[in-house]
Design a protein around this motif. Structure first.
Motif, PDB file in Angstrom:
ATOM      1  N   CYS A   1      37.270  26.080  35.311  1.00 53.86           N
ATOM      2  CA  CYS A   1      37.338  26.590  37.052  1.00 53.86           C
ATOM      3  C   CYS A   1      37.714  25.582  37.902  1.00 53.86           C
ATOM      4  O   CYS A   1      38.571  26.372  38.891  1.00 53.86           O
ATOM      5  CB  CYS A   1      35.834  26.159  37.005  1.00 53.86           C
ATOM      6  SG  CYS A   1      35.133  27.773  35.977  1.00 53.86           S
TER       7      CYS A   1
ATOM      8  N   TRP B   1      44.937  37.692  41.498  1.00 56.96           N
ATOM      9  CA  TRP B   1      45.012  37.759  40.240  1.00 56.96           C
ATOM     10  C   TRP B   1      46.260  37.522  38.841  1.00 56.96           C
ATOM     11  O   TRP B   1      45.595  36.377  37.780  1.00 56.96           O
ATOM     12  CB  TRP B   1      44.287  38.781  39.661  1.00 56.96           C
ATOM     13  CG  TRP B   1      43.513  39.448  38.482  1.00 56.96           C
ATOM     14  CD1 TRP B   1      41.596  39.064  38.477  1.00 56.96           C
ATOM     15  CD2 TRP B   1      43.774  39.752  37.315  1.00 56.96           C
ATOM     16  NE1 TRP B   1      42.042  39.101  37.312  1.00 56.96           N
ATOM     17  CE2 TRP B   1      42.789  39.313  36.070  1.00 56.96           C
ATOM     18  CE3 TRP B   1      44.903  39.743  36.455  1.00 56.96           C
ATOM     19  CZ2 TRP B   1      41.994  39.880  35.247  1.00 56.96           C
ATOM     20  CZ3 TRP B   1      44.749  39.787  35.519  1.00 56.96           C
ATOM     21  CH2 TRP B   1      43.848  39.515  33.927  1.00 56.96           C
TER      22      TRP B   1
ATOM     23  N   ALA C   1      49.617  24.260  42.541  1.00 54.73           N
ATOM     24  CA  ALA C   1      48.691  25.529  40.475  1.00 54.73           C
ATOM     25  C   ALA C   1      48.976  23.847  39.578  1.00 54.73           C
ATOM     26  O   ALA C   1      48.449  23.885  38.502  1.00 54.73           O
ATOM     27  CB  ALA C   1      48.873  26.404  40.245  1.00 54.73           C
TER      28      ALA C   1
ATOM     29  N   ARG D   1      48.201  35.406  39.359  1.00 54.03           N
ATOM     30  CA  ARG D   1      48.861  33.881  39.392  1.00 54.03           C
ATOM     31  C   ARG D   1      47.593  33.349  38.784  1.00 54.03           C
ATOM     32  O   ARG D   1      47.232  32.377  37.834  1.00 54.03           O
ATOM     33  CB  ARG D   1      48.658  33.646  40.675  1.00 54.03           C
ATOM     34  CG  ARG D   1      48.422  31.950  41.127  1.00 54.03           C
ATOM     35  CD  ARG D   1      49.150  32.224  42.585  1.00 54.03           C
ATOM     36  NE  ARG D   1      50.020  30.489  43.041  1.00 54.03           N
ATOM     37  CZ  ARG D   1      48.838  30.192  44.000  1.00 54.03           C
ATOM     38  NH1 ARG D   1      47.980  30.029  44.651  1.00 54.03           N
ATOM     39  NH2 ARG D   1      48.972  29.102  43.531  1.00 54.03           N
ATOM     40  N   ARG D   2      46.185  33.364  38.988  1.00 51.22           N
ATOM     41  CA  ARG D   2      44.915  33.000  38.312  1.00 51.22           C
ATOM     42  C   ARG D   2      45.092  33.339  36.838  1.00 51.22           C
ATOM     43  O   ARG D   2      44.605  31.991  36.543  1.00 51.22           O
ATOM     44  CB  ARG D   2      43.552  33.775  39.106  1.00 51.22           C
ATOM     45  CG  ARG D   2      43.454  33.217  40.719  1.00 51.22           C
ATOM     46  CD  ARG D   2      42.348  33.540  40.675  1.00 51.22           C
ATOM     47  NE  ARG D   2      41.356  33.504  40.255  1.00 51.22           N
ATOM     48  CZ  ARG D   2      40.186  34.275  41.161  1.00 51.22           C
ATOM     49  NH1 ARG D   2      39.807  35.246  41.139  1.00 51.22           N
ATOM     50  NH2 ARG D   2      38.777  33.453  40.760  1.00 51.22           N
TER      51      ARG D   2
ATOM     52  N   THR E   1      47.717  30.695  35.568  1.00 51.35           N
ATOM     53  CA  THR E   1      47.609  29.423  35.441  1.00 51.35           C
ATOM     54  C   THR E   1      46.417  28.809  34.679  1.00 51.35           C
ATOM     55  O   THR E   1      46.799  27.554  33.809  1.00 51.35           O
ATOM     56  CB  THR E   1      47.160  29.118  36.466  1.00 51.35           C
ATOM     57  OG1 THR E   1      47.991  29.337  37.474  1.00 51.35           O
ATOM     58  CG2 THR E   1      46.486  27.208  37.122  1.00 51.35           C
ATOM     59  N   MET E   2      45.320  29.191  34.593  1.00 52.69           N
ATOM     60  CA  MET E   2      44.293  29.092  33.672  1.00 52.69           C
ATOM     61  C   MET E   2      44.343  29.896  32.762  1.00 52.69           C
ATOM     62  O   MET E   2      44.093  29.217  31.511  1.00 52.69           O
ATOM     63  CB  MET E   2      42.750  30.061  34.196  1.00 52.69           C
ATOM     64  CG  MET E   2      42.315  29.747  35.766  1.00 52.69           C
ATOM     65  SD  MET E   2      40.733  30.576  36.045  1.00 52.69           S
ATOM     66  CE  MET E   2      39.388  29.960  35.781  1.00 52.69           C
TER      67      MET E   2
ATOM     68  N   ASP F   1      41.697  26.681  38.950  1.00 56.38           N
ATOM     69  CA  ASP F   1      42.123  28.475  39.160  1.00 56.38           C
ATOM     70  C   ASP F   1      42.449  28.133  40.625  1.00 56.38           C
ATOM     71  O   ASP F   1      41.608  26.944  41.777  1.00 56.38           O
ATOM     72  CB  ASP F   1      40.104  28.945  39.606  1.00 56.38           C
ATOM     73  CG  ASP F   1      40.380  30.248  40.116  1.00 56.38           C
ATOM     74  OD1 ASP F   1      41.560  30.278  40.640  1.00 56.38           O
ATOM     75  OD2 ASP F   1      39.204  30.259  40.421  1.00 56.38           O
TER      76      ASP F   1
ATOM     77  N   ASN G   1      34.282  37.646  40.511  1.00 57.12           N
ATOM     78  CA  ASN G   1      35.649  37.978  40.646  1.00 57.12           C
ATOM     79  C   ASN G   1      35.840  37.665  42.319  1.00 57.12           C
ATOM     80  O   ASN G   1      34.634  38.779  42.340  1.00 57.12           O
ATOM     81  CB  ASN G   1      36.758  38.513  40.150  1.00 57.12           C
ATOM     82  CG  ASN G   1      38.288  38.617  40.951  1.00 57.12           C
ATOM     83  OD1 ASN G   1      38.661  37.637  40.664  1.00 57.12           O
ATOM     84  ND2 ASN G   1      39.064  40.352  40.819  1.00 57.12           N
TER      85      ASN G   1
ATOM     86  N   GLY H   1      42.979  29.963  42.652  1.00 60.01           N
ATOM     87  CA  GLY H   1      43.315  31.336  44.128  1.00 60.01           C
ATOM     88  C   GLY H   1      44.151  32.134  44.287  1.00 60.01           C
ATOM     89  O   GLY H   1      45.332  32.146  43.713  1.00 60.01           O
TER      90      GLY H   1
ATOM     91  N   THR I   1      35.360  33.396  36.148  1.00 64.00           N
ATOM     92  CA  THR I   1      36.065  33.554  36.918  1.00 64.00           C
ATOM     93  C   THR I   1      37.024  34.920  37.593  1.00 64.00           C
ATOM     94  O   THR I   1      36.535  35.736  39.371  1.00 64.00           O
ATOM     95  CB  THR I   1      36.757  32.912  37.414  1.00 64.00           C
ATOM     96  OG1 THR I   1      38.097  32.741  36.181  1.00 64.00           O
ATOM     97  CG2 THR I   1      36.266  31.677  36.995  1.00 64.00           C
ATOM     98  N   LEU I   2      37.805  35.983  36.777  1.00 62.95           N
ATOM     99  CA  LEU I   2      38.226  36.645  36.909  1.00 62.95           C
ATOM    100  C   LEU I   2      37.749  37.764  36.328  1.00 62.95           C
ATOM    101  O   LEU I   2      37.661  38.763  36.751  1.00 62.95           O
ATOM    102  CB  LEU I   2      39.519  36.647  35.945  1.00 62.95           C
ATOM    103  CG  LEU I   2      40.471  35.439  36.186  1.00 62.95           C
ATOM    104  CD1 LEU I   2      41.422  35.768  35.460  1.00 62.95           C
ATOM    105  CD2 LEU I   2      40.593  35.472  37.858  1.00 62.95           C
TER     106      LEU I   2
END
Length: 757
Positions: free
Chosen positions: A66, A74, A125, A76-77, A80-81, A69, A174, A71, A169-170
């Protein structure tokens, strides 16, 4: 007496930006905090209920997931995650194989920390991603696993934890992709409201010249920084196949209007300063009413942005409040200088100029009130912002890596420091057989920052937060004996930690320390009493802090006195270009339109960079403050004032530049500005000897005043006043540049050309 001295010491640390125990203004992000808390507590509760401690590792990995994340969109998140989840599992195996032999562990610690820290060259990020993976690597190097089976379980928990964080988170909770951009744009309008409110306070109190001098640093700099943050946030919003989304265009329009309001507010600042100083009979109450209306409407826009959830404009939110504020603004504008439509010769030139600026501000605010993309050229605006903040493309990887792979690059130097610090921490903890030795490594890695001033402040904050958090955790563990109760306490403390990240690093560390000491007591058996566990945490933190300082001072210490002259020289050249362009755009033979908005932005960014270096110089750990601080601060203030004067020139009426003689004067003034500021910049960079700037040529003043004598007060008075104010600021810069060079020559002459900046 003791408390008085303690208070004095804390005040000194705070004033020099060395300790962030005083809460800073912040926006509260509740959703990310709750998501991080949920991602952590659910696996921990399952672990406690089922009696399987290994499941708790999923909660820790979920929390770290988390934190990475970024931000925004969607995609990009997700990348990264998802990257964190996969790489975290691989790092488990890397740490295991390396820990089998010190001959492998030491190079893995060094190279792993270097590579993961070097990821900062790709943006915020990847910086966060690399930091979290570095922490995990140090944990697994410092906690040898019994065998491949345990490593497989740990890597599986890391992977599941990362995927669990993505699910929370997604999918489950979300947020719209434009949420960070909306928040960033709202901050811009809030900062603008703070600026106009401050203008009202200074003008209403009859502030003198010294009081007005601090306005650019106090208010202009935060607005410019907020605008840049909003640009970055908007650039991160995903584009549809046909172009920017509807909601992103609404935000782009609002940001464009905010930039226009900022330019006008800067011009209004100088006009009100002159209006209050030279014309005591000016319509003070009308000006204050206008500023109050501006502040109210800007705050209404900021609040509407915070509440905006659909594609609609901000006009639908708080419409009555905004309409009342705009009505008051129109009334105030009509009362200033006998109204904006009065003949110039019949009224105060500064009052008439203020009325014109108020009117333009009102128009920009009315445009912002109906911020819809249709018919406003927002596609061009969108393309401009996305070009200036282009998303990273895979084809740029090699070029970015090569460009920064040099000892002169900040990223390279920082990565080497982190690698050395992480390796030294691992060796030290292994030789001393420290309990929870990876805490030492984590502390060292987290304290080290690209600049020595930031490292020093981070060290103080981390020690303060760790000591306070350890005490609280020990008290809780000593008074609460039920494991389930302890597990439930993890949620509020880790959620609060994420919530307090913007409040101050010390507060963040405090809550994190409590939460992870509770987890350590529950799931990492050590047989230690609560106070012993807390003491171990504090001891490791002190050792890690000391090691981080040694590394920071020993390996390329980035003392700001060396880079500050070049930064100020860049600000001088930007100011010279902006002033010259503002004058050139008003000449009759101007061949093309000058993009003054871009030049203003570049000037503001250069000034922000100089001021940031100056603030780090103030914060550097020294036995006594650097003698370069006072002259550097005076130059930065004068540079901010020059930026404001360029904006005022751009907003003068056409009559101020009419006439052949005045056109010739403008050309001479441009040459004088460029020569004066260029000479000072060259001296600061070490390219030429210092020469004091020449005074403004007498014929420039004479020509600017020629048509005003005996004819009452006219716009030409405004032009003459601005020329005289430019002369004063350049003279101040010259005098302080001489003082600055005198006190820094011995420290910088030999290293200016090799400075990292």
């Amino acid at each position: 007496m003791i408390f008085s001295r303690l208070g004095t010491a804390l005040s000194t640390l705070r004033d020099r930006n060395l300790l962030s125990l005083v809460p800073q203004p912040m926006r509260v992000h509740v959703a990310p905090a709750l998501r991080a808390g949920i991602a952590t507590i659910v696996p921990i509760l399952v672990s406690e209920i089922r009696g399987q401690p290994e499941i708790a590792a999923i909660g820790v990995a979920g929390f770290l997931g988390c934190l990475v994340d970024p931000g925004g969109s969607w995609r990009r998140r997700f990348l990264t995650m998802g990257g964190f989840a996969v790489l975290a599992a691989l790092v488990c195996w890397l740490g295991y194989f390396a820990s089998l032999s010190p001959y492998a562990a030491i190079p893995v610690a060094f190279l792993g920390a270097f590579v993961l820290s070097y990821a900062m060259v790709f943006g915020a990020a990847t910086t966060s991603l690399g930091l979290m993976l570095t922490i995990e690597l140090m944990i697994f190097l410092g906690t040898p696993m019994p065998g491949p089976g345990e490593v497989m379980l740990a890597s599986l928990c890391a992977l599941i934890g990362g995927l669990w964080a993505m699910l929370v988170t997604l999918v489950v909770w979300n947020t719209p992709p434009d949420t960070p951009a909306r928040g960033a744009t709202a901050i811009v309008w809030q900062k603008l409201a703070d600026l106009t409110d401050d203008l009202a306070g200074r003008y209403g109190a009859g502030a003198n010249a010294a009081d007005w001098e601090s306005l650019p640093s106090d208010r202009w700099a935060p607005v410019r920084a907020a605008i840049e943050d909003a640009r970055t946030a908007l650039a991160a919003v995903r584009r549809t196949r046909s172009g920017p989304t509807e909601r992103s265009l609404v935000l782009l329009v609002l940001l464009s209007d905010a930039e226009e309001c900022f330019k006008l507010a800067c011009a209004l600042s100088g006009t009100l300063e002159q209006l209050g100083a030279a014309e005591p009979g000016a319509p003070r109450s009308a000006v204050l009413d206008g500023l109050a209306a501006l502040t109210e409407d800007m705050r209404a826009i900021a609040e509407a942005l915070e509440r905006m959830r659909t594609n609609g404009s901000v006009a639908a939110l708080g419409a009555e409040r905004r309409e009342e504020a705009l009505r008051r603004l129109r009334q105030a504008t009509a009362a200033i200088g006998r109204g904006s439509g009065v003949a110039v010769a019949d009224g105060s030139p500064h009052a008439v100029q203020a009325a014109l600026l108020f009117r333009e501000l009102g128009q920009s605010l009315e445009d912002a009130g109906g911020a819809r993309p249709a018919g406003r050229g927002t596609n061009d605006l969108a393309e401009a912002i996305w070009r200036q903040n282009a998303q990273f493309h895979f084809g740029e990887i090699g070029e970015t890596l090569r460009t920064n792979f040099t000892v002169r690059a900040v990223a390279f130097r920082h990565s080497v420091r982190v690698a050395v610090g992480a390796t030294a921490a691992y060796v030290l903890s292994s030789l001393m057989l420290l309990n929870h030795g990876y805490w030492l490594s984590i502390t060292t890695v987290l304290i080290l920052q690209p600049h020595i001033a930031s490292t020093w402040r981070r060290m103080l904050d981390r020690i303060a937060g760790t000591v306070a958090g350890s005490v609280v955790a020990a008290v809780l563990l000593a008074t609460i004996s039920t494991p389930m109760d302890i597990a439930l306490l993890v949620f509020p403390f880790l959620a609060v930690a994420v919530l307090l990240r913007g409040l101050g690093y010390a507060f963040y560390v405090f809550a994190m320390t409590v939460g992870f000491l509770l987890i350590a007591d529950l799931f990492i058996p050590s047989g230690m009493a609560p106070w012993t566990l807390a003491l171990v945490r504090v001891e490791n933190s002190f050792l890690g802090a000391a090691l981080a300082l040694i590394v920071a001072f020993a390996i390329w210490p980035n003392w700001e006195e060396r880079g500050l002259p070049r930064a100020i020289a860049n600000s001088l050249r930007a100011a010279s270009t902006f002033l010259s362009a503002a004058l050139a755009s008003r000449t009759v033979d101007a061949e093309r339109h000058v993009d003054l908005a871009t030049l203003q932005r570049e000037c503001g960014l250069a000034n922000n960079n100089s001021e940031a270096k100056l603030q780090r110089l103030v914060s550097e750990p020294r036995l006594k403050p650097s003698p370069a601080i006072a002259p550097a601060m005076a130059m930065v203030i004068a540079l901010r004032r020059l930026t404001g004067l360029a904006i005022e020139l751009d907003n003068l009426p056409e009559a101020a530049f009419a006439g052949e003689e005045r056109q010739a004067v403008i050309a001479d003034a441009r040459r004088w500005i460029e020569q004066s500021l260029g000479t000072i910049a060259g001296a600061l960079e070490g390219d030429s000897a210092y020469r004091p700037p020449e005074p403004l040529p007498a014929h420039v003043k004479d020509a600017a005043l020629s048509d005003a004598e005996g004819a009452g007060r006219k716009p030409e008075d405004l032009l003459l006043t601005i020329f005289e104010r430019i002369e004063r600021q350049i003279a101040a810069i010259g005098d302080n540049a001489a003082d600055f060079l005198a006190v820094t020559e011995s420290a910088t002459r030999g290293s200016l050309r090799a400075a990292a900046d």
